[in-house]
Motif scaffolding. Sequence first.
Motif, PDB file in Angstrom:
ATOM      1  N   CYS A   1      -3.378  -7.976 -49.950  1.00  0.00           N
ATOM      2  CA  CYS A   1      -4.823  -8.372 -49.834  1.00  0.00           C
ATOM      3  C   CYS A   1      -5.001  -9.087 -48.603  1.00  0.00           C
ATOM      4  CB  CYS A   1      -5.057  -9.464 -51.000  1.00  0.00           C
ATOM      5  SG  CYS A   1      -3.973 -10.721 -50.921  1.00  0.00           S
TER       6      CYS A   1
ATOM      7  N   CYS B   1       1.559 -13.465 -55.082  1.00  0.00           N
ATOM      8  CA  CYS B   1       0.255 -13.813 -54.478  1.00  0.00           C
ATOM      9  C   CYS B   1      -0.793 -14.405 -55.271  1.00  0.00           C
ATOM     10  CB  CYS B   1      -0.226 -12.593 -53.567  1.00  0.00           C
ATOM     11  SG  CYS B   1      -1.874 -12.848 -52.769  1.00  0.00           S
TER      12      CYS B   1
ATOM     13  N   CYS C   1      -4.144 -12.113 -55.294  1.00  0.00           N
ATOM     14  CA  CYS C   1      -4.054 -10.886 -55.727  1.00  0.00           C
ATOM     15  C   CYS C   1      -2.998 -10.429 -56.868  1.00  0.00           C
ATOM     16  CB  CYS C   1      -4.165  -9.631 -54.615  1.00  0.00           C
ATOM     17  SG  CYS C   1      -2.315  -9.555 -53.889  1.00  0.00           S
TER      18      CYS C   1
ATOM     19  N   CYS D   1      -0.300 -11.938 -47.181  1.00  0.00           N
ATOM     20  CA  CYS D   1       0.070 -10.836 -48.015  1.00  0.00           C
ATOM     21  C   CYS D   1      -0.195  -9.431 -47.726  1.00  0.00           C
ATOM     22  CB  CYS D   1      -0.708 -11.164 -49.483  1.00  0.00           C
ATOM     23  SG  CYS D   1      -0.642  -9.770 -50.971  1.00  0.00           S
TER      24      CYS D   1
END
Length: 238
Positions: free
Chosen positions: A207, A227, A230, A204
Amino acid sequence: MSSTSPNVGVSILRTLHRIHRQLADLKERLDRGPRQVRAVDANVKRNEDALEKIRAEAKVLRVASDRKQLQLKVGEDKIKDLRRKLNAAASNREYQALMDQIAADEMTNSVLTDEILEALEESDAFVKNIAKADDTLAAVRQKAEETHAEVARQEPLLRADVDRLEAELRGAESDLPGDARDLYKRVVRQKGEDALAVVDNQCCGGCNQQIPLNYCNQILLGQPVACKTCGRLLYLPE
Ligand SMILES: [Zn+2]
């Protein structure tokens, strides 16, 4: 699943992320303008106060020096008067007392004269400091004026860019397939410009946590995927 082609959905998310980032940048610049104006105004005020303080100190010094000059004048007149009395002294004792008084008064006057000279020197230093503070204030005022003008010039340009991008944003949002749009709107409400992230090296982009392979496959198929760490809505790089 949406009937829209998966690739369209993916590229729209990419576009949306770009618009969100540009909007955040523009809004930051719009906020920065008033902050800069406040900072230069505070600097002008600080320098005005500094100049006023030096001027006030110089005035105190001048008043004290004027008072001492006056005292000196009175002291000198008094000595002249005492010298006149010397001629009329009736006895040696009176004469000696007058001489002692004159000596004491001359000592006082000499101290006063030193103090007056010292004050004059100090006063010269003040003149220089005031001139310097004056110059600094003029430069700071000039800078403040330029900042005010530049911020005023930029603001309408930035606002026009914001308007244009917000229209672009609404257009791109309306192009999102229905199921993706619901998720997108929810995440944008919560995270604002941080609502989206690119998948980079199966991680991601928001994050940096790894994205499970089945998530990546879903994204490839054009399904809306957030995600799990996050919550950002994920899209693939170009
Ligand atoms: Zn994430």
